[in-house]
Design a protein around this motif. Structure first.
Motif, PDB file in Angstrom:
ATOM      1  N   GLY A   1       0.903  -7.898  -5.498  1.00  0.00           N
ATOM      2  CA  GLY A   1       2.250  -8.162  -6.003  1.00  0.00           C
ATOM      3  C   GLY A   1       3.193  -8.824  -5.014  1.00  0.00           C
ATOM      4  O   GLY A   1       4.388  -8.969  -5.298  1.00  0.00           O
ATOM      5  N   VAL A   2       2.683  -9.237  -3.843  1.00  0.00           N
ATOM      6  CA  VAL A   2       3.549  -9.934  -2.878  1.00  0.00           C
ATOM      7  C   VAL A   2       3.740 -11.379  -3.354  1.00  0.00           C
ATOM      8  O   VAL A   2       2.788 -12.026  -3.788  1.00  0.00           O
ATOM      9  CB  VAL A   2       2.897  -9.941  -1.469  1.00  0.00           C
ATOM     10  N   GLU A   3       4.976 -11.868  -3.275  1.00  0.00           N
ATOM     11  CA  GLU A   3       5.241 -13.282  -3.599  1.00  0.00           C
ATOM     12  C   GLU A   3       5.064 -14.087  -2.318  1.00  0.00           C
ATOM     13  O   GLU A   3       5.714 -13.779  -1.315  1.00  0.00           O
ATOM     14  CB  GLU A   3       6.691 -13.469  -4.058  1.00  0.00           C
TER      15      GLU A   3
ATOM     16  N   GLU B   1       8.713   1.220  -6.414  1.00  0.00           N
ATOM     17  CA  GLU B   1       8.746  -0.234  -6.626  1.00  0.00           C
ATOM     18  C   GLU B   1       9.308  -0.896  -5.376  1.00  0.00           C
ATOM     19  O   GLU B   1      10.301  -0.427  -4.819  1.00  0.00           O
ATOM     20  CB  GLU B   1       9.684  -0.566  -7.792  1.00  0.00           C
ATOM     21  N   ILE B   2       8.690  -1.976  -4.941  1.00  0.00           N
ATOM     22  CA  ILE B   2       9.258  -2.690  -3.797  1.00  0.00           C
ATOM     23  C   ILE B   2       9.007  -4.186  -3.995  1.00  0.00           C
ATOM     24  O   ILE B   2       7.948  -4.575  -4.497  1.00  0.00           O
ATOM     25  CB  ILE B   2       8.668  -2.158  -2.463  1.00  0.00           C
ATOM     26  N   THR B   3      10.003  -5.006  -3.646  1.00  0.00           N
ATOM     27  CA  THR B   3       9.817  -6.455  -3.791  1.00  0.00           C
ATOM     28  C   THR B   3       9.683  -7.072  -2.404  1.00  0.00           C
ATOM     29  O   THR B   3      10.528  -6.866  -1.528  1.00  0.00           O
ATOM     30  CB  THR B   3      11.015  -7.091  -4.527  1.00  0.00           C
ATOM     31  N   VAL B   4       8.584  -7.807  -2.210  1.00  0.00           N
ATOM     32  CA  VAL B   4       8.279  -8.377  -0.895  1.00  0.00           C
ATOM     33  C   VAL B   4       7.933  -9.849  -1.076  1.00  0.00           C
ATOM     34  O   VAL B   4       7.140 -10.196  -1.955  1.00  0.00           O
ATOM     35  CB  VAL B   4       7.064  -7.664  -0.248  1.00  0.00           C
ATOM     36  N   CYS B   5       8.518 -10.688  -0.249  1.00  0.00           N
ATOM     37  CA  CYS B   5       8.170 -12.106  -0.328  1.00  0.00           C
ATOM     38  C   CYS B   5       7.921 -12.661   1.069  1.00  0.00           C
ATOM     39  O   CYS B   5       8.524 -12.222   2.047  1.00  0.00           O
ATOM     40  CB  CYS B   5       9.286 -12.816  -1.086  1.00  0.00           C
ATOM     41  N   VAL B   6       6.956 -13.585   1.168  1.00  0.00           N
ATOM     42  CA  VAL B   6       6.583 -14.195   2.451  1.00  0.00           C
ATOM     43  C   VAL B   6       6.831 -15.697   2.348  1.00  0.00           C
ATOM     44  O   VAL B   6       6.345 -16.334   1.401  1.00  0.00           O
ATOM     45  CB  VAL B   6       5.082 -13.954   2.755  1.00  0.00           C
TER      46      VAL B   6
ATOM     47  N   ALA C   1      -3.887 -13.401   2.316  1.00  0.00           N
ATOM     48  CA  ALA C   1      -2.879 -13.830   1.334  1.00  0.00           C
ATOM     49  C   ALA C   1      -3.354 -13.518  -0.090  1.00  0.00           C
ATOM     50  O   ALA C   1      -2.566 -13.083  -0.937  1.00  0.00           O
ATOM     51  CB  ALA C   1      -2.591 -15.319   1.492  1.00  0.00           C
ATOM     52  N   GLU C   2      -4.650 -13.705  -0.339  1.00  0.00           N
ATOM     53  CA  GLU C   2      -5.186 -13.369  -1.679  1.00  0.00           C
ATOM     54  C   GLU C   2      -5.021 -11.877  -1.957  1.00  0.00           C
ATOM     55  O   GLU C   2      -4.635 -11.470  -3.049  1.00  0.00           O
ATOM     56  CB  GLU C   2      -6.684 -13.696  -1.739  1.00  0.00           C
ATOM     57  N   GLN C   3      -5.319 -11.058  -0.944  1.00  0.00           N
ATOM     58  CA  GLN C   3      -5.187  -9.599  -1.129  1.00  0.00           C
ATOM     59  C   GLN C   3      -3.719  -9.247  -1.399  1.00  0.00           C
ATOM     60  O   GLN C   3      -3.407  -8.442  -2.273  1.00  0.00           O
ATOM     61  CB  GLN C   3      -5.664  -8.818   0.109  1.00  0.00           C
ATOM     62  N   ALA C   4      -2.829  -9.880  -0.621  1.00  0.00           N
ATOM     63  CA  ALA C   4      -1.399  -9.567  -0.750  1.00  0.00           C
ATOM     64  C   ALA C   4      -0.893  -9.952  -2.142  1.00  0.00           C
ATOM     65  O   ALA C   4      -0.178  -9.181  -2.797  1.00  0.00           O
ATOM     66  CB  ALA C   4      -0.607 -10.304   0.333  1.00  0.00           C
ATOM     67  N   GLU C   5      -1.286 -11.143  -2.590  1.00  0.00           N
ATOM     68  CA  GLU C   5      -0.809 -11.590  -3.911  1.00  0.00           C
ATOM     69  C   GLU C   5      -1.330 -10.681  -5.014  1.00  0.00           C
ATOM     70  O   GLU C   5      -0.607 -10.362  -5.963  1.00  0.00           O
ATOM     71  CB  GLU C   5      -1.225 -13.042  -4.154  1.00  0.00           C
ATOM     72  N   ALA C   6      -2.578 -10.240  -4.853  1.00  0.00           N
ATOM     73  CA  ALA C   6      -3.142  -9.341  -5.877  1.00  0.00           C
ATOM     74  C   ALA C   6      -2.365  -8.026  -5.930  1.00  0.00           C
ATOM     75  O   ALA C   6      -2.361  -7.332  -6.948  1.00  0.00           O
ATOM     76  CB  ALA C   6      -4.615  -9.079  -5.570  1.00  0.00           C
TER      77      ALA C   6
ATOM     78  N   GLN D   1       0.844  -1.208   0.000  1.00  0.00           N
ATOM     79  CA  GLN D   1       0.000   0.000   0.000  1.00  0.00           C
ATOM     80  C   GLN D   1       0.872   1.247   0.000  1.00  0.00           C
ATOM     81  O   GLN D   1       0.623   2.204  -0.733  1.00  0.00           O
ATOM     82  CB  GLN D   1      -0.905   0.014   1.244  1.00  0.00           C
ATOM     83  N   MET D   2       1.930   1.237   0.832  1.00  0.00           N
ATOM     84  CA  MET D   2       2.786   2.423   0.917  1.00  0.00           C
ATOM     85  C   MET D   2       3.581   2.617  -0.366  1.00  0.00           C
ATOM     86  O   MET D   2       3.810   3.745  -0.804  1.00  0.00           O
ATOM     87  CB  MET D   2       3.714   2.308   2.116  1.00  0.00           C
TER      88      MET D   2
END
Ligand SMILES: Cc1cc2nc3c(=O)[nH]c(=O)nc-3n(C[C@H](O)[C@H](O)[C@H](O)COP(=O)(O)OP(=O)(O)OC[C@H]3O[C@@H](n4cnc5c(N)ncnc54)[C@H](O)[C@@H]3O)c2cc1C
Ligand code: SF4
Length: 541
Positions: A128-130, A36-41, A121-126, A28-29
């Motif tokens: 762009g979170v991996e 651009e930011i790359t985030v993975c869980v 998790a669905e919201q996060a993936e939508a 969101q931020m």
């Protein structure tokens, strides 16, 4: 074999509400700041939600902040809290008490936290979170200067003796500017970080409870969506902290659980059997009669509260959610505070990136300015007041809540759970009723309702620092309490061919509750992550 590596801005360990809320807030931020930011869980469960076990009644404060439009987005908060009861139980009777203010749930929702995580998790993936389910973060990686570089996921296909098997695949290195540890209560990597960075130097010890839970589908005629019941008293004695919860969700489902403070003293106490026998109480039994048990599981929860919060950041990372210990004990709620801590940490990471720093140092001061801090501060003396016994705790809690309003000029201290057991010869044994197979069940049948599965040919993930301690210390002094405190029958004392006692570890049954890591009196058991994807497969716990 070389490990492959990936470079990211942020790696999050654990797809619980804390980790997922942090990942979402980061995206969101990034959108707000056009960056651009790359985030993975990474998540050790085979799917998001598979290892999530909670009550749960959710206070939607943090959810409202993260997604003001969560209703339109279809968040699974479907059952508003309704009629509430709080009882003091004796063996045959129940005295109805006023519901203490902290436990009142008007405006809250009865949920499955596993399903909330799946939705997050669905919201996060939508956005762009991996998300990588089935991958356990097994090791913290460090730069030469000692700062955290990221994590490595565990190898797959190692054999029992630790050597690579035919399907061996090395783990993967995930390097990040910031790594957020969101492992939930008693995180295994967090434990190492606390030692390395001395994060607990200025805090009280963390204390815990074990929560054992069953999900039932009950007779529709008895189902009252929104109904909430809590109890204290029987079957626990007055020096043992704990009680039950019973929540009526949607679709004729009832979530029943029992929580026991892990500072209990009698080594013969079996949290599992206390949970089973509570169902036989006349007030409770009829709820289950004619019903069907759907799922079973267990998980430790934090009980230390405000005074047990460790230092939260270190070069290269931070702790969020229950691995840091943000649960509000009198409320028995930690999902809203876990979410909030993840969101605040995400904001601190943006400060860190703007400064080109390597530690999200503004995280703590931002938390101190938030409702989370005030909430935990005001409730800090309730749980430790029960160290003097149930009745002293109840009286103190009433004074603290109604007169002092959580602003007493003192803060009670905590003790370490593993030091509280009395010797077996100083206490009475506890006789538990035999399971009837209808309402009460034996442990192994229960474990089969957790969907637990581990690849058998892998190193045992319940590691012992010294193999002789279980017999020489635990069995000799405490009559082997691990046989009773493990809710999954993992620990058994058996005799070898020469008639000598030895501890057998049935690691494949482990439901990842972390109780043994906490309560083992000699702190000889060290829980490490098994191969990713192993463990329980909770449906909607
Ligand atoms: C019995 C019980 C009842 C409760 N009732 C309520 C309630 O009614 N209301 C409420 O608000 N709260 C309740 N809580 C507390 C609430 O469940 C927690 O506060 C909340 O789950 C904390 O969220 P978290 O994201 O920090 O951790 P968790 O929910 O524990 O999630 C951590 C995730 O990280 C994963 N993970 C851990 N280590 C690793 C690793 N090394 N590598 C990869 N993945 C990893 C886990 O598999 C898990 O999916 C209850 C807890 C229990 C046990
Ligand atoms: S072995 Fe330990 S972590 Fe696993 S279920 Fe038993 S007590 Fe819980």
């Amino acid at each position: 074999m070389e490990r492959e590596s990936m470079e990211l801005d942020v790696v999050v360990v654990g797809a619980g509400v804390a980790g997922l809320s942090a990942a979402i807030r980061l995206m969101q931020m990034a959108e707000e700041q056009q960056r651009e930011i790359t985030v993975c869980v990474v998540e050790k469960g085979a799917e998001v939600g598979a290892h999530i076990l909670s009550g749960a009644v959710m206070q939607p404060t943090a959810m409202n902040e993260l997604f003001p439009d969560w209703k339109e987005r279809g968040a699974p908060l479907n059952t508003p809290a309704g009629d509430e009861r709080f009882y003091f139980m004796t063996e045959q009777n129940a005295v109805r008490l006023p519901v203490p203010p902290q436990m009142q749930n008007h405006g809250n929702y009865i949920i499955s936290l596993g399903n909330v995580c799946r939705w997050l998790a669905e919201q996060a993936e939508a956005m762009g979170v991996e998300i990588y389910p089935g991958f356990a973060a097994a090791e913290v990686l460090y730069h030469e200067d000692g700062s955290v570089k990221g994590i490595a996921t565990g190898d797959m296909g190692l054999q029992k003796d630790g050597t690579p098997g035919p399907n061996h695949e090395p783990g993967m290195e995930l390097h990040a500017k910031c790594t957020l540890f969101a492992e939930g209560a008693r995180g295994s990597l967090t434990k190492g970080l606390c030692d390395k960075f001395d994060l607990r130097a200025k805090s009280e010890p963390q204390t815990y409870g074990i929560g054992i839970k069953e999900l039932w589908e009950i007779d529709p005629a008895k189902h009252k969506p929104g109904f909430i019941m809590h109890s204290t008293g029987w079957p626990l004695d007055s020096e043992t902290y704990g009680g039950s919860f019973l929540y009526h969700l949607e679709d004729n489902l009832v979530s029943y659980g029992f929580v026991i403070g892990l500072d209990y003293k009698n080594p013969y106490l079996s949290p599992y059997d206390e949970m089973q026998r509570f169902k036989l109480h006349p007030l409770v039994r009829e709820t289950f009669e004619g019903g069907r048990r759907i799922s079973y599981g267990a998980r430790a929860l934090n009980e230390g509260g405000f005074q047990s919060i460790p230092k939260l950041t270190f070069p290269g990372g931070a702790l969020i959610g229950c691995t840091a210990g943000f649960l509000n004990v009198p409320k028995i709620k930690g999902s809203h505070t876990a979410m909030k801590s993840g969101m605040v940490a995400a904001e601190a990471i943006f400060d860190m990136l703007a400064e080109d720093g390597n530690e999200p140092v503004t995280y703590r001061e931002k938390l101190e300015d938030s409702w989370l801090w005030d909430e935990l501060y005001r409730s800090r003396n309730i749980r430790p007041s029960f160290q003097k016994g149930f009745f002293a705790g109840m009286i103190y809690s009433a004074i603290d809540t109604y007169l002092l309003r959580g602003k007493a000029p003192w803060t009670f201290r905590h003790h370490e759970d593993h030091k509280q057991l009395r010797k077996a010869d100083e206490v009475d044994r506890i006789d538990y009723p035999k399971p009837d197979g209808k309402i009460t069940f034996d442990k192994l049948t229960s474990v089969s309702f957790s969907g637990t599965n581990h690849e058998e040919n892998q190193p045992v993930h319940l590691t012992l620092k010294d193999d002789s301690v279980p017999v020489s210390h635990n069995l000799a002094l405490y009559d082997g309490p691990e046989q009773r405190f493990c809710p999954a029958g993992v620990y058994e004392f058996v005799q070898d061919d020469s008639g000598a006692d030895r501890l057998q570890i049935n690691a494949q049954n482990c439901v990842h509750c972390k109780t043994c890591d906490i309560k083992d009196p000699g702190q000889n058991i060290h829980w490490v992550t098994p191969e990713g994807g192993g463990g329980p497969a909770y449906p909607n716990m």
